[in-house]
Write a protein that holds these residues in place. Structure first.
Motif, PDB file in Angstrom:
ATOM      1  N   SER A 146       0.821  -1.217   0.000  1.00 36.29           N
ATOM      2  CA  SER A 146       0.000   0.000   0.000  1.00 36.29           C
ATOM      3  C   SER A 146       0.855   1.267   0.000  1.00 36.29           C
ATOM      4  O   SER A 146       0.325   2.372  -0.014  1.00 36.29           O
ATOM      5  CB  SER A 146      -0.918   0.005   1.223  1.00 36.29           C
ATOM      6  N   TRP A 147       2.156   1.110  -0.011  1.00 35.99           N
ATOM      7  CA  TRP A 147       3.039   2.267   0.030  1.00 35.99           C
ATOM      8  C   TRP A 147       3.099   2.973  -1.323  1.00 35.99           C
ATOM      9  O   TRP A 147       2.980   2.348  -2.376  1.00 35.99           O
ATOM     10  CB  TRP A 147       4.454   1.845   0.399  1.00 35.99           C
ATOM     11  N   ASN A 148       3.327   4.290  -1.263  1.00 39.82           N
ATOM     12  CA  ASN A 148       3.526   5.063  -2.490  1.00 39.82           C
ATOM     13  C   ASN A 148       4.719   4.522  -3.266  1.00 39.82           C
ATOM     14  O   ASN A 148       5.744   4.177  -2.677  1.00 39.82           O
ATOM     15  CB  ASN A 148       3.796   6.538  -2.167  1.00 39.82           C
ATOM     16  N   MET A 149       4.583   4.463  -4.566  1.00 39.37           N
ATOM     17  CA  MET A 149       5.638   4.088  -5.503  1.00 39.37           C
ATOM     18  C   MET A 149       6.028   2.610  -5.436  1.00 39.37           C
ATOM     19  O   MET A 149       7.030   2.212  -6.020  1.00 39.37           O
ATOM     20  CB  MET A 149       6.886   4.968  -5.315  1.00 39.37           C
ATOM     21  N   VAL A 150       5.258   1.771  -4.752  1.00 38.34           N
ATOM     22  CA  VAL A 150       5.520   0.331  -4.687  1.00 38.34           C
ATOM     23  C   VAL A 150       4.416  -0.377  -5.463  1.00 38.34           C
ATOM     24  O   VAL A 150       3.235  -0.134  -5.231  1.00 38.34           O
ATOM     25  CB  VAL A 150       5.543  -0.178  -3.230  1.00 38.34           C
ATOM     26  N   THR A 151       4.806  -1.233  -6.387  1.00 38.92           N
ATOM     27  CA  THR A 151       3.843  -2.022  -7.160  1.00 38.92           C
ATOM     28  C   THR A 151       4.004  -3.477  -6.762  1.00 38.92           C
ATOM     29  O   THR A 151       5.120  -3.990  -6.677  1.00 38.92           O
ATOM     30  CB  THR A 151       4.110  -1.876  -8.673  1.00 38.92           C
ATOM     31  N   CYS A 152       2.859  -4.128  -6.517  1.00 35.78           N
ATOM     32  CA  CYS A 152       2.874  -5.529  -6.104  1.00 35.78           C
ATOM     33  C   CYS A 152       2.088  -6.390  -7.090  1.00 35.78           C
ATOM     34  O   CYS A 152       1.196  -5.900  -7.779  1.00 35.78           O
ATOM     35  CB  CYS A 152       2.272  -5.681  -4.711  1.00 35.78           C
ATOM     36  N   SER A 153       2.440  -7.656  -7.103  1.00 38.75           N
ATOM     37  CA  SER A 153       1.729  -8.637  -7.923  1.00 38.75           C
ATOM     38  C   SER A 153       0.413  -9.000  -7.237  1.00 38.75           C
ATOM     39  O   SER A 153       0.196  -8.639  -6.074  1.00 38.75           O
ATOM     40  CB  SER A 153       2.586  -9.896  -8.067  1.00 38.75           C
ATOM     41  N   PRO A 154      -0.454  -9.734  -7.922  1.00 36.68           N
ATOM     42  CA  PRO A 154      -1.695 -10.202  -7.280  1.00 36.68           C
ATOM     43  C   PRO A 154      -1.430 -11.067  -6.046  1.00 36.68           C
ATOM     44  O   PRO A 154      -2.284 -11.181  -5.175  1.00 36.68           O
ATOM     45  CB  PRO A 154      -2.389 -11.014  -8.377  1.00 36.68           C
ATOM     46  N   GLU A 155      -0.224 -11.628  -5.958  1.00 40.72           N
ATOM     47  CA  GLU A 155       0.147 -12.447  -4.801  1.00 40.72           C
ATOM     48  C   GLU A 155       0.761 -11.607  -3.680  1.00 40.72           C
ATOM     49  O   GLU A 155       1.292 -12.127  -2.717  1.00 40.72           O
ATOM     50  CB  GLU A 155       1.151 -13.538  -5.222  1.00 40.72           C
ATOM     51  N   ASN A 156       0.706 -10.267  -3.822  1.00 37.60           N
ATOM     52  CA  ASN A 156       1.268  -9.328  -2.848  1.00 37.60           C
ATOM     53  C   ASN A 156       2.779  -9.421  -2.718  1.00 37.60           C
ATOM     54  O   ASN A 156       3.329  -9.260  -1.629  1.00 37.60           O
ATOM     55  CB  ASN A 156       0.601  -9.461  -1.478  1.00 37.60           C
ATOM     56  N   LEU A 157       3.450  -9.655  -3.831  1.00 35.68           N
ATOM     57  CA  LEU A 157       4.901  -9.618  -3.869  1.00 35.68           C
ATOM     58  C   LEU A 157       5.322  -8.309  -4.532  1.00 35.68           C
ATOM     59  O   LEU A 157       4.740  -7.911  -5.547  1.00 35.68           O
ATOM     60  CB  LEU A 157       5.456 -10.799  -4.676  1.00 35.68           C
ATOM     61  N   VAL A 158       6.292  -7.629  -3.961  1.00 38.50           N
ATOM     62  CA  VAL A 158       6.773  -6.380  -4.550  1.00 38.50           C
ATOM     63  C   VAL A 158       7.444  -6.719  -5.878  1.00 38.50           C
ATOM     64  O   VAL A 158       8.342  -7.562  -5.928  1.00 38.50           O
ATOM     65  CB  VAL A 158       7.751  -5.663  -3.606  1.00 38.50           C
ATOM     66  N   ILE A 159       6.978  -6.068  -6.946  1.00 38.05           N
ATOM     67  CA  ILE A 159       7.537  -6.363  -8.273  1.00 38.05           C
ATOM     68  C   ILE A 159       8.215  -5.148  -8.908  1.00 38.05           C
ATOM     69  O   ILE A 159       8.981  -5.305  -9.851  1.00 38.05           O
ATOM     70  CB  ILE A 159       6.481  -6.949  -9.223  1.00 38.05           C
ATOM     71  N   SER A 160       7.933  -3.951  -8.400  1.00 32.56           N
ATOM     72  CA  SER A 160       8.631  -2.785  -8.952  1.00 32.56           C
ATOM     73  C   SER A 160       8.477  -1.593  -8.019  1.00 32.56           C
ATOM     74  O   SER A 160       7.572  -1.532  -7.193  1.00 32.56           O
ATOM     75  CB  SER A 160       8.125  -2.432 -10.358  1.00 32.56           C
ATOM     76  N   LEU A 161       9.384  -0.658  -8.214  1.00 27.96           N
ATOM     77  CA  LEU A 161       9.333   0.626  -7.492  1.00 27.96           C
ATOM     78  C   LEU A 161       9.280   1.730  -8.516  1.00 27.96           C
ATOM     79  O   LEU A 161       9.838   1.638  -9.568  1.00 27.96           O
ATOM     80  CB  LEU A 161      10.586   0.807  -6.625  1.00 27.96           C
TER      81      LEU A 161
END
Length: 66
Positions: A51-66
């Motif tokens: 839920s953090w700004n500039m953090v993108t997660c997969s549908p599995e809630n894994l961080v995949i990009s900033l």
């Protein structure tokens, strides 16, 4: 192994992985200059950085990009 034990161990593993990711992201944040406070909602005590700004997660809630 009961299903409850599996769920519990799986949750604990996920929690440890999440805490490692949070610690890594906080290290990245510490190395950045953020004069506009974009990363102010990054919380080192959080369990889920998705839920953090500039953090993108997969549908599995894994961080995949900033």
């Amino acid at each position: 192994m009961s299903s409850n034990q599996f769920i519990s161990e799986n949750f604990e593993l996920s929690l440890y992985v999440s805490l490692d990711v949070v610690q890594a992201l906080m290290g990245i944040k510490a190395s950045l200059v953020d004069p506009h406070g974009i990363l102010d909602n990054w919380d080192g005590d959080a369990v889920d950085p998705c839920s953090w700004n500039m953090v993108t997660c997969s549908p599995e809630n894994l961080v995949i990009s900033l």
